[in-house]
Design a protein around this motif. Structure first.
Motif: not given
Length: 368
Positions: A169-189
């Motif tokens: 939402v804040n257009r901080d795609f670099k921060a989002a990329a790292k968080l999203l990739l780390s959560g792919v294997a454990t997504f429950t949200c």
């Protein structure tokens, strides 16, 4: 409370505000949200419908308040906490942001409430804010602080998704990329988005963030992403075509994905930025392999006309996004790569000068 408000309603209001959406709003008796969304999607507010929903909301809230008071008089702390969460879930369900914040604060500020329950309350505030595409950085910071001090694995895992969506939402795609990739294997949200959308966000943001070797390891060959990416039309082709340097295919698949991006309420505000950055990424990767290349040859590789390519490259070069120049006489693109070793050397010199100045200032203070 973890499933309220229903994010699918906010998404539907953004992409397809039809009769089905109105029926969902009526079913959940979302009086505050109905008042908010009707003028935005061109609906005329039905006064009798709104009054009926408000009456229903008032009656339900009175019932929940009575249940809380009964728990306070005759039951234990756990029952009181359950009643408070029920009130917060009610406000979230009907789209009442102020009411949700107040109810969640009542939980978070209540004495003897566990850290986990406080985190749940704060994430409730984050959800209702994201429902309206708003971001409360103070609430996010407070939630992260609590999670760091005593959050369990599930809450910390889900909070990572909240943080990633806030970053988008804040257009901080670099921060989002790292968080999203780390959560792919454990997504429950699933209260924020479904897994398919989550992978879509992860792939798009990491396409802009990862180096080519990392892209192959973590996205092109990433086992968790491979399980779902094939179900998302054109997404795998977009990634593979960029990795394989098939730029006409890359542009074609990027064009095919434009509607998907435009229809996503988290990504749509950044549509022009995302498309532009994807194009810059492709041009940069291509030009890195050449010292000079003709516009004709480059246009053929990208599947575009020479005038279009000339105009777009000139724009990106003038904005400082591409290290190149165009020879208008010979219709040749000349790359102008920065000397990274020289730049690194100059940085070290500047840092050394700064350190010497600080040492001299410290020496003068010590001598005094």
């Amino acid at each position: 409370m973890a499933t309220e408000p229903a994010m699918g309603i906010a998404q539907r209001a953004f992409s397809a505000p039809d009769e089905g959406l109105l029926e969902e709003i009526k079913a959940k008796k979302m009086a505050p949200y109905y008042e908010y969304i009707a003028p935005k999607v061109g609906w005329t507010i039905d006064g009798s419908l709104l009054a009926a929903m408000k009456d229903a909301n008032g009656a339900e809230l009175a019932f929940l308040q009575a249940a809380k008071e009964e728990a306070e008089k005759n039951l234990g702390d756990m029952e009181v906490l359950d009643a408070l969460f029920a009130i917060a879930a009610f406000h979230a369900r009907i789209g009442d942001k102020a009411g949700t914040f107040e109810a969640c604060d009542a939980i978070a500020l209540k004495p003897k409430v566990s850290t986990g329950k406080k985190i749940d309350a704060l994430m409730g505030k984050l959800r209702i804010a994201l429902f309206y595409l708003e971001v409360d950085k103070d609430v996010l910071a407070e939630t992260k602080k609590l999670a760091d001090s005593g959050g369990d694995w599930d809450r910390n895992n889900r909070l990572g998704v909240y943080e990633a969506i806030v970053a988008i939402v804040n257009r901080d795609f670099k921060a989002a990329a790292k968080l999203l990739l780390s959560g792919v294997a454990t997504f429950t949200c699933t209260e924020l988005c479904d897994y398919s959308d989550f992978v879509f966000y992860a792939v798009l943001t990491n396409l802009l963030s990862l180096s080519r070797p990392e892209l192959k390891k973590k996205v092109v060959e990433g086992p968790e992403i491979l399980q779902i990416i094939k179900q998302i039309p054109h997404l795998r082709e977009l990634v593979v075509s960029l990795y394989d340097c098939e730029y006409a295919r890359f542009f074609s698949n990027l064009l095919a994905l434009e509607d998907r991006i435009k229809q996503d309420r988290y990504l749509a505000p950044h549509f022009r930025y995302l498309i532009r950055e994807m194009r810059v990424l492709a041009y940069t990767q291509f030009l890195d392999a050449y010292k000079t290349v003709t516009l004709k040859a480059m246009a053929a590789v990208f599947g575009v006309s020479i005038p279009f390519l000339d105009q777009e490259l000139a724009h990106f070069i003038s904005c400082g996004r591409l290290n190149a120049k165009i020879d208008k006489v010979d219709l040749v693109v000349e790359t102008n790569r920065p000397d990274s070793k020289s730049a690194h050397y100059q940085t070290i010199i500047k840092q050394g000068d700064l350190l010497l100045n600080q040492i001299q200032k410290l020496a003068r203070k010590v001598s005094i």
